[in-house]
Design an enzyme around this catalytic site. Sequence first.
Site, PDB file in Angstrom:
ATOM      1  N   ASP A   1       0.864  -1.189   0.000  1.00 63.09           N
ATOM      2  CA  ASP A   1       0.000   0.000   0.000  1.00 63.09           C
ATOM      3  C   ASP A   1       0.894   1.230   0.000  1.00 63.09           C
ATOM      4  O   ASP A   1       1.946   1.219   0.656  1.00 63.09           O
ATOM      5  CB  ASP A   1      -0.900  -0.018   1.263  1.00 63.09           C
TER       6      ASP A   1
ATOM      7  N   TYR B   1     -12.598   7.282 -12.218  1.00 57.70           N
ATOM      8  CA  TYR B   1     -12.692   5.988 -11.523  1.00 57.70           C
ATOM      9  C   TYR B   1     -13.331   4.943 -12.433  1.00 57.70           C
ATOM     10  O   TYR B   1     -12.785   3.849 -12.624  1.00 57.70           O
ATOM     11  CB  TYR B   1     -13.507   6.160 -10.246  1.00 57.70           C
TER      12      TYR B   1
ATOM     13  N   LYS C   1     -11.385   1.652 -14.009  1.00 51.24           N
ATOM     14  CA  LYS C   1     -11.789   0.278 -13.692  1.00 51.24           C
ATOM     15  C   LYS C   1     -12.207  -0.471 -14.953  1.00 51.24           C
ATOM     16  O   LYS C   1     -11.976  -1.674 -15.080  1.00 51.24           O
ATOM     17  CB  LYS C   1     -12.920   0.282 -12.659  1.00 51.24           C
TER      18      LYS C   1
ATOM     19  N   THR D   1     -20.244  -1.282  -0.301  1.00 52.21           N
ATOM     20  CA  THR D   1     -19.920  -2.137   0.840  1.00 52.21           C
ATOM     21  C   THR D   1     -19.663  -1.246   2.048  1.00 52.21           C
ATOM     22  O   THR D   1     -19.136  -0.144   1.910  1.00 52.21           O
ATOM     23  CB  THR D   1     -18.690  -2.995   0.507  1.00 52.21           C
TER      24      THR D   1
ATOM     25  N   ARG E   1     -18.370   8.854   1.885  1.00 49.01           N
ATOM     26  CA  ARG E   1     -19.426   7.983   1.368  1.00 49.01           C
ATOM     27  C   ARG E   1     -20.636   8.025   2.295  1.00 49.01           C
ATOM     28  O   ARG E   1     -20.537   8.407   3.462  1.00 49.01           O
ATOM     29  CB  ARG E   1     -18.897   6.564   1.193  1.00 49.01           C
TER      30      ARG E   1
HETATM   31  N1  UDP Z   1     -24.696  10.681  -0.481  1.00 45.65           N
HETATM   32  C1  UDP Z   1     -25.455  11.557   0.262  1.00 45.65           C
HETATM   33  N2  UDP Z   1     -24.861  12.238   1.288  1.00 45.65           N
HETATM   34  C2  UDP Z   1     -23.554  12.088   1.609  1.00 45.65           C
HETATM   35  C3  UDP Z   1     -22.780  11.185   0.869  1.00 45.65           C
HETATM   36  C4  UDP Z   1     -23.380  10.486  -0.176  1.00 45.65           C
HETATM   37  O1  UDP Z   1     -26.662  11.718   0.001  1.00 45.65           O
HETATM   38  O2  UDP Z   1     -23.082  12.776   2.556  1.00 45.65           O
HETATM   39  C5  UDP Z   1     -25.332   9.966  -1.590  1.00 45.65           C
HETATM   40  C6  UDP Z   1     -24.603  10.057  -2.928  1.00 45.65           C
HETATM   41  O3  UDP Z   1     -25.004  11.213  -3.641  1.00 45.65           O
HETATM   42  C7  UDP Z   1     -25.057   8.778  -3.607  1.00 45.65           C
HETATM   43  C8  UDP Z   1     -25.242   7.790  -2.437  1.00 45.65           C
HETATM   44  O4  UDP Z   1     -25.350   8.595  -1.269  1.00 45.65           O
HETATM   45  O5  UDP Z   1     -26.307   8.957  -4.253  1.00 45.65           O
HETATM   46  C9  UDP Z   1     -24.077   6.830  -2.254  1.00 45.65           C
HETATM   47  O6  UDP Z   1     -22.911   7.597  -2.285  1.00 45.65           O
HETATM   48  P1  UDP Z   1     -21.482   7.037  -1.944  1.00 45.65           P
HETATM   49  O7  UDP Z   1     -20.561   8.204  -1.965  1.00 45.65           O
HETATM   50  O8  UDP Z   1     -21.552   6.236  -0.697  1.00 45.65           O
HETATM   51  O9  UDP Z   1     -21.110   6.035  -3.122  1.00 45.65           O
HETATM   52  P2  UDP Z   1     -21.566   5.840  -4.639  1.00 45.65           P
HETATM   53  O10 UDP Z   1     -22.577   4.770  -4.587  1.00 45.65           O
HETATM   54  O11 UDP Z   1     -22.154   7.119  -5.189  1.00 45.65           O
HETATM   55  O12 UDP Z   1     -20.326   5.462  -5.329  1.00 45.65           O
END
Ligand code: UDP
Length: 327
Positions: A33, A162, A166, A192, A203
Amino acid sequence: MSTRIVITGAAGFIGSHLAETLLDLGCDVIGIDNLLTGDTANISHLQQRGLPPPQPAPAGPIPRGDFTFIKHDVTNYIYIDGPVDFVLHWASPASPIDYLELPIPTLKVGALGTHKALGLAKAKGATFVLASTSEVYGDPLEHPQKETYWGNVNPVGPRGVYDEAKRFAEAMTMAYHRYHGLNTKIVRIFNTYGPRMRVNDGRAVPAFMSQALRNEDVTVFGDGSQTRSFTYITDLVDGIIRLMRSAGNDPVNIGNPRETTIGEIAETIIRMTGSRSRIVYRPLPTDDPKVRQPDITRARTLLEWEPKVALEEGLVKTIAYFRTKVR
Ligand code: UDP
């Protein structure tokens, strides 16, 4: 001789759980890492397993493997002494705010890092496993997503760094399989969650938990009607280990098909933490997928895998972890 496994991104959330489970199974693990988004706190408890056992050896649980950590950026040549049975390529920034802040390292580790990790696997005759993602489906027009769906990705949007890295990594992996005859696997990982996610990684689950535990506003992006399907970390690791042992080379979705809206998950976390937080609405990030749900027929059929941990059960364990981290 025990199975020797190289994991890139071993100090990250998923990488560290994978390392720990494989060590528990008696494998030797070499973790690599560059600590850009990983943290040695996730693996420091694993290092002790590499120490010589006390004499006389205590009667007790199964022998555990040795763990070695190498701080290295896998976009550069990876040198490992001795045999290697598996290379698990997990290194990458993986949260939307990380890859927005680190667009070029994200592209480099997906492209150059995957090339180096594949080169290591080829040199050692090892099986290669790529950590891919549901992001290869982009903002999907097919729902739920099967592995045969080609996706709806904006290559020039902010998430493209990203998603396209990928997608390139998957293409490179299949080229090594077809051209060099390498045994390769591709796991498409859906959202996850679990202990060791970073409090500030942005997230949804860590953001909502840290906000709720501080009684701060919980920030839902958009109107909260977008959906995700959340998988608990132990279910994901179980799926990956089954994939490592399986015969096929095609991509496999690993994710919990239980779909929830982001508004619902915010409310659930507020309720489960006993928080006084209220929900506030913020602009939806560019190209944020509107829906996401894995079709897991292939994982069920090929791996006899399906998730075992219910959402609330996983959230209880994750909240317990965040309580120890959030000040
Ligand atoms: N999200 C949100 N508030 C936050 C962070 C994320 O509403 O503080 C929303 C984001 O816009 C998405 C979903 O939650 O629709 C999941 O976001 P995440 O960043 O966890 O991962 P993603 O699935 O988008 O890669």
